[in-house]
Design a protein around this motif. Sequence first.
Motif, short mmCIF file in Angstrom:
data_model
loop_
_atom_site.label_atom_id
_atom_site.label_comp_id
_atom_site.label_asym_id
_atom_site.label_seq_id
_atom_site.Cartn_x
_atom_site.Cartn_y
_atom_site.Cartn_z
N THR A 115 3.34 -5.66 -6.57
CA THR A 115 2.11 -5.02 -7.02
C THR A 115 1.88 -3.83 -6.10
O THR A 115 1.90 -3.98 -4.87
CB THR A 115 0.90 -5.96 -6.92
N HIS A 116 1.68 -2.65 -6.69
CA HIS A 116 1.42 -1.46 -5.89
C HIS A 116 -0.08 -1.17 -5.84
O HIS A 116 -0.77 -1.20 -6.88
CB HIS A 116 2.10 -0.23 -6.50
N LEU A 174 0.87 -1.16 0.00
CA LEU A 174 0.00 0.00 0.00
C LEU A 174 0.91 1.21 0.00
O LEU A 174 1.63 1.45 0.97
CB LEU A 174 -0.92 0.01 1.22
N SER A 175 0.90 1.94 -1.10
CA SER A 175 1.80 3.08 -1.21
C SER A 175 1.07 4.21 -1.92
O SER A 175 -0.10 4.46 -1.64
CB SER A 175 3.09 2.67 -1.94
N GLY A 176 1.72 4.88 -2.82
CA GLY A 176 1.07 6.00 -3.50
C GLY A 176 2.10 6.95 -4.04
O GLY A 176 3.30 6.65 -4.10
N GLU A 177 1.64 8.12 -4.40
CA GLU A 177 2.53 9.14 -4.96
C GLU A 177 2.97 10.10 -3.87
O GLU A 177 2.51 10.02 -2.73
CB GLU A 177 1.81 9.87 -6.10
N ALA A 178 3.87 11.02 -4.23
CA ALA A 178 4.36 12.06 -3.33
C ALA A 178 4.97 11.44 -2.07
O ALA A 178 5.95 10.71 -2.14
CB ALA A 178 3.23 13.05 -3.01
N THR A 182 -10.80 11.74 -12.09
CA THR A 182 -11.77 10.88 -12.77
C THR A 182 -11.93 9.58 -12.00
O THR A 182 -10.93 8.91 -11.71
CB THR A 182 -11.29 10.56 -14.20
N PRO A 183 -13.14 9.20 -11.66
CA PRO A 183 -13.34 7.93 -10.97
C PRO A 183 -12.88 6.77 -11.84
O PRO A 183 -13.03 6.78 -13.06
CB PRO A 183 -14.86 7.87 -10.74
N GLY A 184 -12.31 5.76 -11.19
CA GLY A 184 -11.90 4.56 -11.91
C GLY A 184 -12.79 3.38 -11.57
O GLY A 184 -13.62 3.45 -10.68
N THR A 185 -12.58 2.30 -12.29
CA THR A 185 -13.37 1.09 -12.08
C THR A 185 -12.50 -0.07 -11.58
O THR A 185 -12.93 -1.22 -11.61
CB THR A 185 -14.08 0.67 -13.37
N THR A 186 -11.29 0.23 -11.12
CA THR A 186 -10.34 -0.82 -10.77
C THR A 186 -10.86 -1.73 -9.68
O THR A 186 -10.69 -2.96 -9.73
CB THR A 186 -8.99 -0.22 -10.36
N VAL A 187 -11.48 -1.17 -8.64
CA VAL A 187 -12.00 -2.00 -7.56
C VAL A 187 -13.00 -3.01 -8.09
O VAL A 187 -12.92 -4.22 -7.81
CB VAL A 187 -12.64 -1.14 -6.45
N ALA A 188 -13.95 -2.54 -8.88
CA ALA A 188 -14.96 -3.44 -9.45
C ALA A 188 -14.34 -4.43 -10.43
O ALA A 188 -14.70 -5.62 -10.45
CB ALA A 188 -16.05 -2.63 -10.15
N SER A 197 -4.31 -14.47 -6.24
CA SER A 197 -4.44 -14.80 -7.67
C SER A 197 -3.18 -14.42 -8.44
O SER A 197 -2.29 -13.75 -7.91
CB SER A 197 -5.66 -14.10 -8.27
N GLU A 198 -3.12 -14.85 -9.66
CA GLU A 198 -1.96 -14.61 -10.51
C GLU A 198 -2.24 -13.45 -11.48
O GLU A 198 -3.36 -13.00 -11.64
CB GLU A 198 -1.61 -15.87 -11.31
N GLY A 199 -1.16 -13.00 -12.13
CA GLY A 199 -1.31 -12.00 -13.18
C GLY A 199 -1.20 -10.56 -12.72
O GLY A 199 -1.51 -9.64 -13.50
N HIS A 200 -0.76 -10.32 -11.50
CA HIS A 200 -0.72 -8.96 -10.98
C HIS A 200 0.70 -8.43 -10.79
O HIS A 200 0.88 -7.28 -10.39
CB HIS A 200 -1.47 -8.88 -9.65
N SER A 201 1.69 -9.25 -11.06
CA SER A 201 3.07 -8.82 -10.87
C SER A 201 3.40 -7.65 -11.81
O SER A 201 3.06 -7.67 -13.00
CB SER A 201 4.02 -9.99 -11.14
N GLY A 202 4.05 -6.63 -11.26
CA GLY A 202 4.43 -5.46 -12.05
C GLY A 202 3.31 -4.49 -12.32
O GLY A 202 3.49 -3.54 -13.09
N GLN A 203 2.19 -4.66 -11.64
CA GLN A 203 1.03 -3.79 -11.87
C GLN A 203 0.91 -2.74 -10.76
O GLN A 203 1.19 -3.02 -9.59
CB GLN A 203 -0.26 -4.60 -11.91
N THR A 204 0.50 -1.55 -11.15
CA THR A 204 0.17 -0.49 -10.20
C THR A 204 -1.32 -0.21 -10.34
O THR A 204 -1.79 0.17 -11.41
CB THR A 204 0.95 0.80 -10.49
N TYR A 205 -2.06 -0.43 -9.27
CA TYR A 205 -3.51 -0.24 -9.29
C TYR A 205 -3.86 1.01 -8.49
O TYR A 205 -3.66 1.07 -7.27
CB TYR A 205 -4.22 -1.45 -8.69
N GLU A 206 -4.37 2.01 -9.18
CA GLU A 206 -4.85 3.22 -8.51
C GLU A 206 -6.30 2.98 -8.11
O GLU A 206 -7.16 2.75 -8.97
CB GLU A 206 -4.74 4.43 -9.43
N LEU A 207 -6.55 3.01 -6.83
CA LEU A 207 -7.85 2.63 -6.31
C LEU A 207 -8.65 3.88 -5.93
O LEU A 207 -8.21 4.69 -5.11
CB LEU A 207 -7.68 1.72 -5.09
N THR A 208 -9.81 4.01 -6.53
CA THR A 208 -10.67 5.16 -6.28
C THR A 208 -12.08 4.69 -5.94
O THR A 208 -12.45 3.55 -6.18
CB THR A 208 -10.76 6.08 -7.51
N GLY A 209 -12.85 5.61 -5.42
CA GLY A 209 -14.27 5.37 -5.28
C GLY A 209 -14.96 5.58 -6.62
O GLY A 209 -14.33 5.94 -7.61
#
Length: 264
Positions: A115-116, A94-98, A236-242, A166-178
């Motif tokens: 995975t970030h 669990l990280s982020g920018e800045a 802009t809201p994202g759909t990553t969580v869903a 699960s598999e397939g998430h290595s090297g991915q950065t997921y920005e999580l929004t509402g």
Amino acid sequence: MKILVTGATGNIGRMVVDHLLAAGADDVRALTNHPDRAALPAGVEIAEGYLGRVSSLPAAFEGVQRMYLAPMLETVDEVVALAKQAGIRHIVDLSGEAHWTPIAVAVENSGLAWTHLFGVDFIENATVWAEQIRASDEILDPYPEVESVPVAMDDIARVAAKVLLSEGHSGQTYELTGPQALTRADRIQQIGAALGRPLTVRQVSPEAAIQVFARSMPTPEWYVQATGSMVGWHPTPGTTVADLTGAPATTFAQWAAANTALFQ
């Protein structure tokens, strides 16, 4: 596969443990500095330790394949070096920018799979207004027009559990929004709707806001400055969580309705 959850009695870490178990994980180890007070579910292996005390970690890291890394800036370089030495293969941080960028950098530099999870703004940060809401229907705020797309901590934990299992998430950065972009005034008004009270917002100077927030937080200057840096940002809201979990992200109104006790 043994999964280690660090910060397992913190806000998000505790939820990660619950979501792992709900998804069927049967080899979860939880790192906590106070095992006697942890009250973790049956079946969870408890390891005593603290990310800020690196000497407490070797036994907790032993035999682990994947780790959820709670944010701890001060020791992150030592922690990820120890994780590599222990044979941990994948870190979900669990990280982020800045301010939080050094965590992501340290994890990437470790050479391990990573995975970030970037949580831009937590819905739970709305409790910054709790003291005012309990006392008045007029809420003072320095930047009521500032927008964000706040995400619930529980949604971050759901994503973390999904990625760890699960598999397939290595090297991915997921920005999580509402699911919605809301101004600070919008959020205050939605809390009022949940409480059945019309709340109004009055803009005050940053200096006055620091005095208000100093009654309920340790670093009001930093908070007001960080909020002011978001003026003019239109996220802009994202759909990553869903997309990752198969269930929609929590709306602010849903969260407010479920947490009225925080404001009463």
